[in-house]
Write a protein that holds these residues in place. Structure first.
Motif, mmCIF file in Angstrom:
data_model
loop_
_atom_site.group_PDB
_atom_site.id
_atom_site.type_symbol
_atom_site.label_atom_id
_atom_site.label_comp_id
_atom_site.label_asym_id
_atom_site.label_seq_id
_atom_site.Cartn_x
_atom_site.Cartn_y
_atom_site.Cartn_z
ATOM 1 N N UNK A 1 62.486 37.751 47.286
ATOM 2 C CA UNK A 1 61.555 36.794 47.843
ATOM 3 C C UNK A 1 60.138 37.246 47.475
ATOM 4 N N UNK A 2 59.298 36.280 47.155
ATOM 5 C CA UNK A 2 57.917 36.572 46.785
ATOM 6 C C UNK A 2 57.013 36.347 47.985
ATOM 7 N N UNK A 3 55.960 37.134 48.091
ATOM 8 C CA UNK A 3 55.027 36.958 49.203
ATOM 9 C C UNK A 3 53.597 37.162 48.712
ATOM 10 N N UNK A 4 52.656 36.744 49.533
ATOM 11 C CA UNK A 4 51.241 36.885 49.237
ATOM 12 C C UNK A 4 50.496 37.023 50.551
ATOM 13 N N UNK A 5 49.199 37.260 50.482
ATOM 14 C CA UNK A 5 48.383 37.455 51.679
ATOM 15 C C UNK A 5 47.380 36.315 51.807
ATOM 16 N N UNK A 6 47.177 35.857 53.024
ATOM 17 C CA UNK A 6 46.186 34.817 53.299
ATOM 18 C C UNK A 6 44.848 35.497 53.572
ATOM 19 N N UNK A 7 43.774 35.007 52.912
ATOM 20 C CA UNK A 7 42.440 35.571 53.134
ATOM 21 C C UNK A 7 41.833 35.014 54.410
ATOM 22 N N UNK A 8 40.677 35.539 54.792
ATOM 23 C CA UNK A 8 39.962 35.048 55.980
ATOM 24 C C UNK A 8 39.613 33.572 55.867
ATOM 25 N N UNK A 9 39.461 33.081 54.644
ATOM 26 C CA UNK A 9 39.106 31.673 54.439
ATOM 27 C C UNK A 9 40.330 30.795 54.223
ATOM 28 N N UNK A 10 41.543 31.336 54.408
ATOM 29 C CA UNK A 10 42.770 30.550 54.286
ATOM 30 C C UNK A 10 43.284 30.419 52.861
#
Length: 81
Positions: A1-10
């Motif tokens: 499964x692939x994942x990523x991170x959400x920044x403060x600005x979405x």
């Protein structure tokens, strides 16, 4: 499964494997859809509509022919007159 991170600005960065699979390049547009099960799906908006055929198929729902669709549109439009 692939994942990523959400920044403060979405914002997120789509993993390269996803961008390649969806044929996304810089400037490509995507659409997000929340389905009836609450799952979020992403659709590229830079593809021919023919390649999207069947992606929203639900078991038990019969396919509509072009004639069926035209009839339904005509019947719906007649309600406006």
């Amino acid at each position: 499964m692939l994942s990523t991170t959400v920044t403060d600005t979405g914002q997120i960065t789509l993993p390269d494997e996803i961008r390649q699979h969806l044929k996304l390049v810089s400037g490509s547009r995507v659409e997000f859809v929340i389905d009836e099960d609450g799952q979020v799906k992403i659709f590229p908006l830079n593809v021919a509509v023919e390649t999207l055929s069947g992606i929203l198929h639900r078991p038990g729902i019969q396919r509509a022919s072009l004639e069926d669709m035209e009839t339904a549109i005509s019947e719906g439009a007649s309600d406006w007159t």
